[in-house]
Scaffold this motif. Sequence first.
Motif, PDB file in Angstrom:
ATOM      1  N   PHE A  47       0.685  -1.160   0.041  1.00 19.41           N
ATOM      2  CA  PHE A  47      -0.032   0.598  -0.117  1.00 19.41           C
ATOM      3  C   PHE A  47       0.892   1.379   0.597  1.00 19.41           C
ATOM      4  O   PHE A  47      -0.113   2.294   0.407  1.00 19.41           O
ATOM      5  N   ASP A  48       1.888   1.430   0.033  1.00 15.45           N
ATOM      6  CA  ASP A  48       2.901   2.897  -0.512  1.00 15.45           C
ATOM      7  C   ASP A  48       2.261   3.980  -1.960  1.00 15.45           C
ATOM      8  O   ASP A  48       2.995   2.939  -2.783  1.00 15.45           O
ATOM      9  N   CYS A  49       1.829   4.486  -1.004  1.00  9.61           N
ATOM     10  CA  CYS A  49       1.134   6.149  -2.288  1.00  9.61           C
ATOM     11  C   CYS A  49       2.431   6.224  -3.135  1.00  9.61           C
ATOM     12  O   CYS A  49       2.250   6.837  -3.490  1.00  9.61           O
ATOM     13  N   SER A  50       3.619   5.933  -2.850  1.00  8.04           N
ATOM     14  CA  SER A  50       4.531   6.814  -3.511  1.00  8.04           C
ATOM     15  C   SER A  50       4.920   5.850  -4.343  1.00  8.04           C
ATOM     16  O   SER A  50       5.833   6.613  -5.366  1.00  8.04           O
TER      17      SER A  50
ATOM     18  N   LYS B  52       1.905   4.087  -6.336  1.00  5.25           N
ATOM     19  CA  LYS B  52       1.066   4.101  -6.571  1.00  5.25           C
ATOM     20  C   LYS B  52      -0.184   2.959  -5.455  1.00  5.25           C
ATOM     21  O   LYS B  52      -1.017   2.652  -6.427  1.00  5.25           O
ATOM     22  N   CYS B  53       0.696   2.979  -4.695  1.00  6.85           N
ATOM     23  CA  CYS B  53       0.058   2.149  -3.208  1.00  6.85           C
ATOM     24  C   CYS B  53       0.170   0.859  -3.796  1.00  6.85           C
ATOM     25  O   CYS B  53      -1.454   0.252  -3.449  1.00  6.85           O
TER      26      CYS B  53
ATOM     27  N   GLN C 133      -6.307   3.062   6.398  1.00  6.17           N
ATOM     28  CA  GLN C 133      -5.581   2.953   4.528  1.00  6.17           C
ATOM     29  C   GLN C 133      -6.115   2.866   3.443  1.00  6.17           C
ATOM     30  O   GLN C 133      -5.940   3.466   2.936  1.00  6.17           O
TER      31      GLN C 133
ATOM     32  N   GLN D 106      -6.768   6.403   2.982  1.00 10.17           N
ATOM     33  CA  GLN D 106      -6.257   6.839   2.035  1.00 10.17           C
ATOM     34  C   GLN D 106      -5.689   6.759   0.903  1.00 10.17           C
ATOM     35  O   GLN D 106      -5.902   7.790  -0.107  1.00 10.17           O
ATOM     36  N   ILE D 107      -5.542   5.553   0.547  1.00  8.22           N
ATOM     37  CA  ILE D 107      -5.385   4.826  -0.734  1.00  8.22           C
ATOM     38  C   ILE D 107      -6.975   5.413  -1.476  1.00  8.22           C
ATOM     39  O   ILE D 107      -6.422   5.861  -2.493  1.00  8.22           O
TER      40      ILE D 107
ATOM     41  N   TRP E 183      -5.742   8.828  -2.242  1.00  8.58           N
ATOM     42  CA  TRP E 183      -4.716   9.029  -3.383  1.00  8.58           C
ATOM     43  C   TRP E 183      -5.383   8.416  -4.915  1.00  8.58           C
ATOM     44  O   TRP E 183      -5.323   8.726  -6.102  1.00  8.58           O
ATOM     45  N   ALA E 184      -5.734   7.662  -4.535  1.00  7.19           N
ATOM     46  CA  ALA E 184      -6.439   7.570  -6.484  1.00  7.19           C
ATOM     47  C   ALA E 184      -8.065   7.886  -6.821  1.00  7.19           C
ATOM     48  O   ALA E 184      -7.253   8.369  -8.245  1.00  7.19           O
TER      49      ALA E 184
END
Length: 197
Positions: A27-30, A32-33, A57, A60-61, A64-65
Amino acid sequence: MNWWKLLITLMLLAGVWCAVPAYGKPFDCSRKCGLPVEAPYPNIVVGTIDGVATEQQSKQIYTWARRHGYWKNLPASSDKFWSVVQLVSLSINGKRSITVLVSQSEERAAPLKEGDWARYAPHRTTRDKPAADDIEGLAYWASGGCILVMCRGEKSICDGHYIPGIYQSSDGTALKDDGKTVDHAARPIDPRSMLPR
């Protein structure tokens, strides 16, 4: 004297480099999650579960998405997302983590645990598909797929039995990390049994 400092600095940098996985964290959004595409993922993924997203999480994702143009068919608010969708990260040989969307009802029926061997696939049937007049429910259902736990725990009969990777859902052809290019060096699988052919 300066070369000693240089040597120590290089050793420290080498230690830091070795400690960081090449694929980043689940799930690393740096990165692209971990989401491989902007829409529902069309491929089969075989790997080990390395993350089951929490509500925080997930939200947050989702934020971001949506900010990056993903899941355009879903409602703009993340409020219902968590109650309907479970985000799961699958690791392929510890080299790459892929985030997939499955239903919360699947998670409740058979709780997912890190280290489990699992298979993600796009929906193949209409099982659990919402009614035709449930437009929002249909959008959530269409955004993901289903997950099947094949073995519990990292050390299991799955080691050496199944081959972690990305495969075309139609015929089990092995794909490279981009999920588009055929990997001629990797064995295909039977898309039903997940066993190598």
